[in-house]
Design an enzyme around this catalytic site. Structure first.
Site, PDB file in Angstrom:
ATOM      1  N   ARG A  88       0.746  -0.837  -0.443  1.00 33.76           N
ATOM      2  CA  ARG A  88      -0.558   0.184   0.264  1.00 33.76           C
ATOM      3  C   ARG A  88       0.738   1.324   0.242  1.00 33.76           C
ATOM      4  O   ARG A  88       0.259   2.508  -0.610  1.00 33.76           O
ATOM      5  CB  ARG A  88      -0.988  -0.120   0.769  1.00 33.76           C
ATOM      6  CG  ARG A  88      -1.616  -1.301   1.386  1.00 33.76           C
ATOM      7  CD  ARG A  88      -2.395  -0.927   2.595  1.00 33.76           C
ATOM      8  NE  ARG A  88      -3.115  -2.041   2.550  1.00 33.76           N
ATOM      9  CZ  ARG A  88      -3.071  -3.170   3.747  1.00 33.76           C
ATOM     10  NH1 ARG A  88      -2.132  -3.209   4.642  1.00 33.76           N
ATOM     11  NH2 ARG A  88      -3.942  -4.062   3.821  1.00 33.76           N
ATOM     12  N   SER A 119      -8.534   5.962   0.776  1.00 32.74           N
ATOM     13  CA  SER A 119      -6.637   5.520   0.044  1.00 32.74           C
ATOM     14  C   SER A 119      -6.323   6.019   1.001  1.00 32.74           C
ATOM     15  O   SER A 119      -5.582   5.858   1.413  1.00 32.74           O
ATOM     16  CB  SER A 119      -7.138   6.964  -0.739  1.00 32.74           C
ATOM     17  OG  SER A 119      -8.594   7.807  -1.296  1.00 32.74           O
ATOM     18  N   ASN A 120      -5.301   4.590   0.051  1.00 32.16           N
ATOM     19  CA  ASN A 120      -4.019   4.050   0.591  1.00 32.16           C
ATOM     20  C   ASN A 120      -2.831   4.686   0.284  1.00 32.16           C
ATOM     21  O   ASN A 120      -3.150   5.272  -0.672  1.00 32.16           O
ATOM     22  CB  ASN A 120      -3.933   2.793   0.494  1.00 32.16           C
ATOM     23  CG  ASN A 120      -4.706   2.019   1.234  1.00 32.16           C
ATOM     24  OD1 ASN A 120      -4.120   1.462   2.686  1.00 32.16           O
ATOM     25  ND2 ASN A 120      -5.093   0.591   0.631  1.00 32.16           N
ATOM     26  N   HIS A 180      -2.416   0.397   9.200  1.00 33.13           N
ATOM     27  CA  HIS A 180      -3.147  -0.514   7.806  1.00 33.13           C
ATOM     28  C   HIS A 180      -1.682  -0.960   6.981  1.00 33.13           C
ATOM     29  O   HIS A 180      -2.186  -0.360   6.019  1.00 33.13           O
ATOM     30  CB  HIS A 180      -4.194  -0.122   7.935  1.00 33.13           C
ATOM     31  CG  HIS A 180      -4.970  -0.600   6.216  1.00 33.13           C
ATOM     32  ND1 HIS A 180      -5.527  -1.210   6.931  1.00 33.13           N
ATOM     33  CD2 HIS A 180      -5.382  -0.085   5.180  1.00 33.13           C
ATOM     34  CE1 HIS A 180      -6.220  -2.379   5.720  1.00 33.13           C
ATOM     35  NE2 HIS A 180      -6.216  -1.570   5.096  1.00 33.13           N
TER      36      HIS A 180
HETATM   37  N1  LIG Z   1      -8.721   1.691   4.179  1.00 35.02           N
HETATM   38  C1  LIG Z   1      -8.834   0.930   3.606  1.00 35.02           C
HETATM   39  O1  LIG Z   1      -9.446  -0.210   4.083  1.00 35.02           O
HETATM   40  C2  LIG Z   1      -9.193   0.250   2.206  1.00 35.02           C
HETATM   41  C3  LIG Z   1      -9.604  -0.764   1.364  1.00 35.02           C
HETATM   42  C4  LIG Z   1      -9.879  -0.610   0.004  1.00 35.02           C
HETATM   43  C5  LIG Z   1      -8.940   0.524  -0.791  1.00 35.02           C
HETATM   44  N2  LIG Z   1      -8.225   1.850  -0.432  1.00 35.02           N
HETATM   45  C6  LIG Z   1      -8.349   2.005  -1.457  1.00 35.02           C
HETATM   46  O2  LIG Z   1      -8.699   2.971  -1.606  1.00 35.02           O
HETATM   47  C7  LIG Z   1      -8.289   3.015  -3.051  1.00 35.02           C
HETATM   48  C8  LIG Z   1      -9.597   2.838  -3.981  1.00 35.02           C
HETATM   49  O3  LIG Z   1      -9.447   1.540  -4.258  1.00 35.02           O
HETATM   50  P1  LIG Z   1     -10.143   1.426  -5.865  1.00 35.02           P
HETATM   51  O4  LIG Z   1     -10.084  -0.402  -5.136  1.00 35.02           O
HETATM   52  O5  LIG Z   1     -11.612   1.674  -5.046  1.00 35.02           O
HETATM   53  O6  LIG Z   1     -10.228   1.648  -6.892  1.00 35.02           O
HETATM   54  P2  LIG Z   1     -10.414   2.046  -8.258  1.00 35.02           P
HETATM   55  O7  LIG Z   1      -9.184   2.482  -9.277  1.00 35.02           O
HETATM   56  O8  LIG Z   1     -11.619   1.404  -7.978  1.00 35.02           O
HETATM   57  O9  LIG Z   1     -11.378   3.574  -7.528  1.00 35.02           O
HETATM   58  C9  LIG Z   1     -10.696   4.783  -7.349  1.00 35.02           C
HETATM   59  C10 LIG Z   1     -11.256   5.778  -8.633  1.00 35.02           C
HETATM   60  O10 LIG Z   1     -11.453   7.237  -7.825  1.00 35.02           O
HETATM   61  C11 LIG Z   1     -11.358   8.334  -8.995  1.00 35.02           C
HETATM   62  N3  LIG Z   1     -10.953   8.852  -8.799  1.00 35.02           N
HETATM   63  C12 LIG Z   1      -8.726   8.762  -8.619  1.00 35.02           C
HETATM   64  N4  LIG Z   1      -8.850  10.571  -8.737  1.00 35.02           N
HETATM   65  C13 LIG Z   1      -9.539  11.069  -8.343  1.00 35.02           C
HETATM   66  C14 LIG Z   1      -9.902  12.647  -8.322  1.00 35.02           C
HETATM   67  N5  LIG Z   1      -9.205  13.271  -7.888  1.00 35.02           N
HETATM   68  N6  LIG Z   1     -11.452  12.903  -7.655  1.00 35.02           N
HETATM   69  C15 LIG Z   1     -12.603  12.219  -7.796  1.00 35.02           C
HETATM   70  N7  LIG Z   1     -11.789  10.355  -7.991  1.00 35.02           N
HETATM   71  C16 LIG Z   1     -11.119   9.971  -8.299  1.00 35.02           C
HETATM   72  C17 LIG Z   1     -11.022   7.478 -10.445  1.00 35.02           C
HETATM   73  O11 LIG Z   1     -11.031   7.342 -11.124  1.00 35.02           O
HETATM   74  C18 LIG Z   1     -11.476   6.110  -9.973  1.00 35.02           C
HETATM   75  O12 LIG Z   1     -12.629   5.934 -10.477  1.00 35.02           O
HETATM   76  C19 LIG Z   1      -6.689   3.005  -3.266  1.00 35.02           C
HETATM   77  O13 LIG Z   1      -6.333   3.932  -2.724  1.00 35.02           O
HETATM   78  C20 LIG Z   1      -7.248   1.547  -2.504  1.00 35.02           C
HETATM   79  O14 LIG Z   1      -5.863   1.179  -1.688  1.00 35.02           O
HETATM   80  C21 LIG Z   1      -8.070   0.737   1.609  1.00 35.02           C
HETATM   81  O1  LIG Z   2      -5.089  -4.450   0.335  1.00 32.70           O
HETATM   82  C1  LIG Z   2      -5.103  -3.329  -0.317  1.00 32.70           C
HETATM   83  O2  LIG Z   2      -4.325  -2.507  -0.944  1.00 32.70           O
HETATM   84  C2  LIG Z   2      -6.665  -2.912  -0.089  1.00 32.70           C
HETATM   85  C3  LIG Z   2      -6.878  -2.184   1.053  1.00 32.70           C
HETATM   86  O3  LIG Z   2      -6.584  -2.098   2.289  1.00 32.70           O
HETATM   87  C4  LIG Z   2      -7.665  -3.577   2.099  1.00 32.70           C
HETATM   88  O4  LIG Z   2      -7.032  -4.109   3.146  1.00 32.70           O
HETATM   89  O5  LIG Z   2      -8.094  -4.771   1.741  1.00 32.70           O
END
Ligand SMILES: NC(=O)c1ccc[n+]([C@@H]2O[C@H](COP(=O)([O-])OP(=O)(O)OC[C@H]3O[C@@H](n4cnc5c(N)ncnc54)[C@H](O)[C@@H]3O)[C@@H](O)[C@H]2O)c1
Ligand SMILES: O=C(O)C[C@H](O)C(=O)O
Length: 316
Positions: A88, A119-120, A180
């Protein structure tokens, strides 16, 4: 209650969908930079309103922050997800720019909102949000511990079933604190229970060590299977935080927050149990950490500080 979800990708769309199904929000705005994607996903969700029986309005917009005005909660999911083999933390540079810009825009239109950061690398993005917005710490909350705890309960229930103790993930109580992060999150085995019975009385140390390791790499395992990171449990976990805030539930949930001396730490955001209600986080709950769990939490803090150090110019 109005909720904005920034980023209409896998996680953002799932958060919006779960929130709509839960019915407590009057309006959900989904916003993304990709032309038409939010609009399309919101329309698709609205066309499930009849089948699912909800009256929440889900609206999708492209880059139009005026439509998010007056939101009570803003959930930030915009940014790149990792690919198999990545950590991440490798996302820090690119996602810091995205997160900084979207939280700034969202705050202009929703000055009273509580921000939930997904977001990560999430701990660093939460820290960045706090510093970039200047918001009081109770209004900036990172989601990681809720998800990691769900995974911990899942893997514990699997191991308990295998050992002849029937258990579903909801029969198990367990909490993960710390960053995380694949290496340094801290599943608290010492206080995990199956319907009140300590799991340490039911499972061997070897089995518990295996559960801990599976929990820590839970996100990486799914990324390997899916080719991108997970979204169902992350979306449901983010929605659970929104629910606790909107319903003023005062639930104790491990979340990433800015510490001001709690757990002996300050000047960073990391996962600890908090009480979550209408004002965001109301207080940090102190769990007395001892021995190995205390040492692991300290390692987690060091790792979180190292990623914060890479935020560089984004913090200016
Ligand atoms: N904290 C957690 O537990 C956790 C869990 C899962 C995913 N995540 C993180 O969440 C984020 C999103 O994951 P995802 O699977 O939905 O990815 P994804 O690629 O499916 O979706 C991300 C979206 O963000 C949009 N985006 C990019 N820049 C933007 C901006 N400036 N303004 C508005 N939208 C914008 C993209 O167009 C895309 O639709 C990643 O960074 C992922 O690592 C965190
Ligand atoms: O693993 C990842 O990068 C996405 C998220 O943080 C998760 O734990 O599912």
């Amino acid at each position: 209650m109005k909720i904005t979800v920034v980023g209409a990708g896998n996680v953002g769309a799932t958060v919006a969908n779960v929130l709509a199904i839960k019915k407590f929000a009057s309006e959900i705005v989904l916003i993304d930079i990709k032309e038409g994607v939010s609009e399309g996903k919101a329309m698709d969700m609205m066309q499930s309103a009849h089948a699912l029986g909800y009256d929440t309005t889900v609206r999708g917009v492209t880059n139009d922050y005026a439509a998010t005005a007056g939101s009570d909660v803003v959930v930030v999911t915009s940014g790149l997800p990792r690919k198999p083999g990545m950590t991440r933390e490798e996302l820090v540079g690119v996602n810091a720019k995205i997160v900084k810009s979207v939280v700034g825009e969202a705050l202009k239109h929703s000055p009273n909102a509580i921000f939930i950061i997904i977001s990560n690398p999430m701990d660093a993005m939460t820290y960045l949000t706090l510093k970039a917005t200047g918001l009081p710490r109770n209004r900036v909350i990172g989601m990681g511990g809720m998800l990691d705890s769900s995974r911990f309960r899942y893997y514990l229930s699997e191991a308990l079933n295998k050992a002849g103790h029937p258990a579903t993930p909801t029969d198990v109580d367990g909490m993960v604190i710390g960053g995380h992060n694949d290496k340094t999150m801290v599943p608290l085995v010492s206080i995990a229970t199956l319907r009140g019975i300590p799991v340490t009385q039911l499972l061997s140390k070897q089995v518990l060590d295996d559960v801990v390791q599976k929990t820590k790499v839970g996100g990486a395992t799914l990324t390997g299977l899916l080719g991108t990171s997970a979204w169902y449990a992350p979306g449901a976990s983010a929605a659970a935080l929104v629910e606790a805030i909107v319903l003023d539930a005062k639930k104790v949930i491990p979340c990433c927050v800015y510490l001001e001396g709690e757990y002996g730490e300050k000047e960073l955001c990391v996962g600890v149990p908090i009480v979550l209600g209408k004002d965001g986080f109301e207080k940090v709950v102190d769990v007395k950490l001892e021995g190995e769990e205390k040492a692991k939490f300290d390692e987690s803090v060091v790792a979180a500080r190292e990623v914060n150090a890479q935020l560089g110019d984004a913090l200016k």
